[in-house]
Design an enzyme around this catalytic site. Structure first.
Site, PDB file in Angstrom:
ATOM      1  N   HIS A  96      37.720  39.102  53.007  1.00  0.00           N
ATOM      2  CA  HIS A  96      36.414  38.473  53.257  1.00  0.00           C
ATOM      3  C   HIS A  96      36.055  37.531  52.113  1.00  0.00           C
ATOM      4  O   HIS A  96      36.629  37.583  51.025  1.00  0.00           O
ATOM      5  CB  HIS A  96      35.316  39.528  53.402  1.00  0.00           C
ATOM      6  CG  HIS A  96      35.022  40.248  52.119  1.00  0.00           C
ATOM      7  ND1 HIS A  96      35.871  41.181  51.575  1.00  0.00           N
ATOM      8  CD2 HIS A  96      33.977  40.141  51.254  1.00  0.00           C
ATOM      9  CE1 HIS A  96      35.369  41.625  50.438  1.00  0.00           C
ATOM     10  NE2 HIS A  96      34.222  41.001  50.208  1.00  0.00           N
ATOM     11  N   ASP A  98      32.360  36.512  50.199  1.00  0.00           N
ATOM     12  CA  ASP A  98      31.070  37.202  50.119  1.00  0.00           C
ATOM     13  C   ASP A  98      29.957  36.488  50.893  1.00  0.00           C
ATOM     14  O   ASP A  98      29.701  35.286  50.698  1.00  0.00           O
ATOM     15  CB  ASP A  98      30.619  37.341  48.647  1.00  0.00           C
ATOM     16  CG  ASP A  98      31.506  38.305  47.882  1.00  0.00           C
ATOM     17  OD1 ASP A  98      32.058  39.236  48.501  1.00  0.00           O
ATOM     18  OD2 ASP A  98      31.638  38.116  46.655  1.00  0.00           O
ATOM     19  N   HIS A 245      38.744  37.819  49.165  1.00  0.00           N
ATOM     20  CA  HIS A 245      39.231  38.976  48.415  1.00  0.00           C
ATOM     21  C   HIS A 245      39.228  40.223  49.279  1.00  0.00           C
ATOM     22  O   HIS A 245      38.593  40.269  50.334  1.00  0.00           O
ATOM     23  CB  HIS A 245      38.448  39.171  47.115  1.00  0.00           C
ATOM     24  CG  HIS A 245      36.968  39.296  47.280  1.00  0.00           C
ATOM     25  ND1 HIS A 245      36.148  38.221  47.541  1.00  0.00           N
ATOM     26  CD2 HIS A 245      36.155  40.377  47.237  1.00  0.00           C
ATOM     27  CE1 HIS A 245      34.903  38.629  47.627  1.00  0.00           C
ATOM     28  NE2 HIS A 245      34.864  39.934  47.470  1.00  0.00           N
ATOM     29  N   ARG A 260      27.886  44.053  40.618  1.00  0.00           N
ATOM     30  CA  ARG A 260      28.205  42.646  40.905  1.00  0.00           C
ATOM     31  C   ARG A 260      26.939  41.816  40.881  1.00  0.00           C
ATOM     32  O   ARG A 260      25.908  42.258  41.393  1.00  0.00           O
ATOM     33  CB  ARG A 260      28.847  42.578  42.286  1.00  0.00           C
ATOM     34  CG  ARG A 260      29.445  41.247  42.634  1.00  0.00           C
ATOM     35  CD  ARG A 260      30.018  41.251  44.029  1.00  0.00           C
ATOM     36  NE  ARG A 260      29.049  40.717  44.984  1.00  0.00           N
ATOM     37  CZ  ARG A 260      29.183  40.767  46.308  1.00  0.00           C
ATOM     38  NH1 ARG A 260      30.248  41.324  46.849  1.00  0.00           N
ATOM     39  NH2 ARG A 260      28.271  40.251  47.095  1.00  0.00           N
TER      40      ARG A 260
HETATM   41  C1  SIN Z   1      33.375  42.974  46.806  1.00  0.00           C
HETATM   42  O1  SIN Z   1      32.644  42.309  46.101  1.00  0.00           O
HETATM   43  O2  SIN Z   1      33.688  42.641  47.920  1.00  0.00           O
HETATM   44  C2  SIN Z   1      33.973  44.227  46.204  1.00  0.00           C
HETATM   45  C3  SIN Z   1      35.201  43.894  45.488  1.00  0.00           C
HETATM   46  C4  SIN Z   1      35.762  45.084  44.770  1.00  0.00           C
HETATM   47  O3  SIN Z   1      35.138  46.144  44.740  1.00  0.00           O
HETATM   48  O4  SIN Z   1      36.831  44.947  44.192  1.00  0.00           O
END
Ligand code: SIN
Length: 271
Positions: A96, A98, A245, A260
């Protein structure tokens, strides 16, 4: 400051920068250039409190508040990424980009991991969407060029995470399938299996077939990918405009924790 590439085209470790201190203009320019050059920057051994994490984020843009934030009253700009033995899902466990359901999806995200799973695992894979676009044949590039896709927050937040939508529902917005990165001017493949529901104007079976073909391309082309192996106190800053990612949940029943911040883009994704 030293840049150590992870692959020849995506991902680099940045050494010699202390993110707990305000970045001077020269240091900021160097980090910004590295961000444009490598799309995913990994900073090791950082000791950050929430204010310092947010301050680093603010250097690059206005902080984003996640559409699922409602349950938290403190630090609305900080998204907690927590997985334990009791979790029914781990955030981001699928390819995905974000929050592409937003009208202005985040231009970047900075994930600061402080707890890694005992016994290893919990890496994050990043895929280069410039290269994903460039590897397509000319005919497919041409066909995708004029298309627009719908990105729907209900797909992950209700469908996968089972959260109750806010009044009016989660955001749903349209973006071109191929966008131009606003700073590098390079073309990017901009659909993702996390949020994209369909391509507008196509028959459902056509849209499904094209999206599945593109997702298969991303998932089955190893040279698109950089793998970040976390250690406690690592911060990774990715360019959400040209990467996807995938957080790998291979560490059950162990735990992983991070926080985050994401930065709102100045402009909508545009062709
Ligand atoms: C995310 O921001 O999608 C999570 C990424 C992660 O936990 O590595």
């Amino acid at each position: 400051m030293e840049i150590v590439p992870i692959t020849p085209h995506i991902g680099a470790e940045v050494q010699g920068v202390d993110l707990s201190l305000p970045l001077g203009n020269e240091e900021f320019s160097a980090v910004h250039q590295a961000f444009l050059d490598w799309s995913v920057l990994v900073f090791r051994d950082q000791e950050l409190d929430r204010e310092q994490h947010k301050a680093f984020g603010r250097r690059f843009g206005k902080l984003h508040v996640h559409p699922m934030y409602k349950e938290r009253i403190d630090h609305p700009e900080i998204l907690r990424v927590k997985t334990t033995a009791n979790s029914t899902y781990t955030a981001g466990d699928g390819w995905h980009t974000d929050v592409t359901c937003d009208e202005f999806p985040p231009m970047g995200s900075m994930l600061y991991i402080t707890e890694t799973p005992e016994g290893g695992g919990g890496d994050t894979l990043f895929a280069d969407m410039y290269l994903a676009y460039e590897l397509l044949s000319d005919g497919i590039k041409k066909m995708l060029g004029g298309l627009v896709a719908v990105h729907d927050g209900a797909i992950p937040y209700v469908g996968s995470y089972k959260s109750t939508p806010p009044e009016g529902g989660y955001p749903r917005n349209e973006h071109p399938v191929i966008v131009t990165h606003p700073e590098t001017n390079r073309k990017v493949l901009f659909v993702n299996s996390g949020f994209t529901s369909h391509i507008k104007g196509l028959k459902p079976f056509e849209s499904r077939a094209i999206l599945d073909m593109l997702y298969r391309h991303i998932a089955s082309t190893p040279k698109l990918i950089a793998r970040v192996q976390w250690k406690p106190n690592t911060l990774t800053f990715w360019d959400n405009r040209c990467t996807q990612h995938h957080a790998v949940w291979d560490y059950y029943p162990h735990s992983r924790y991070g926080e985050r911040v994401s930065l709102i883009a100045d402009s909508r994704p545009a062709a």
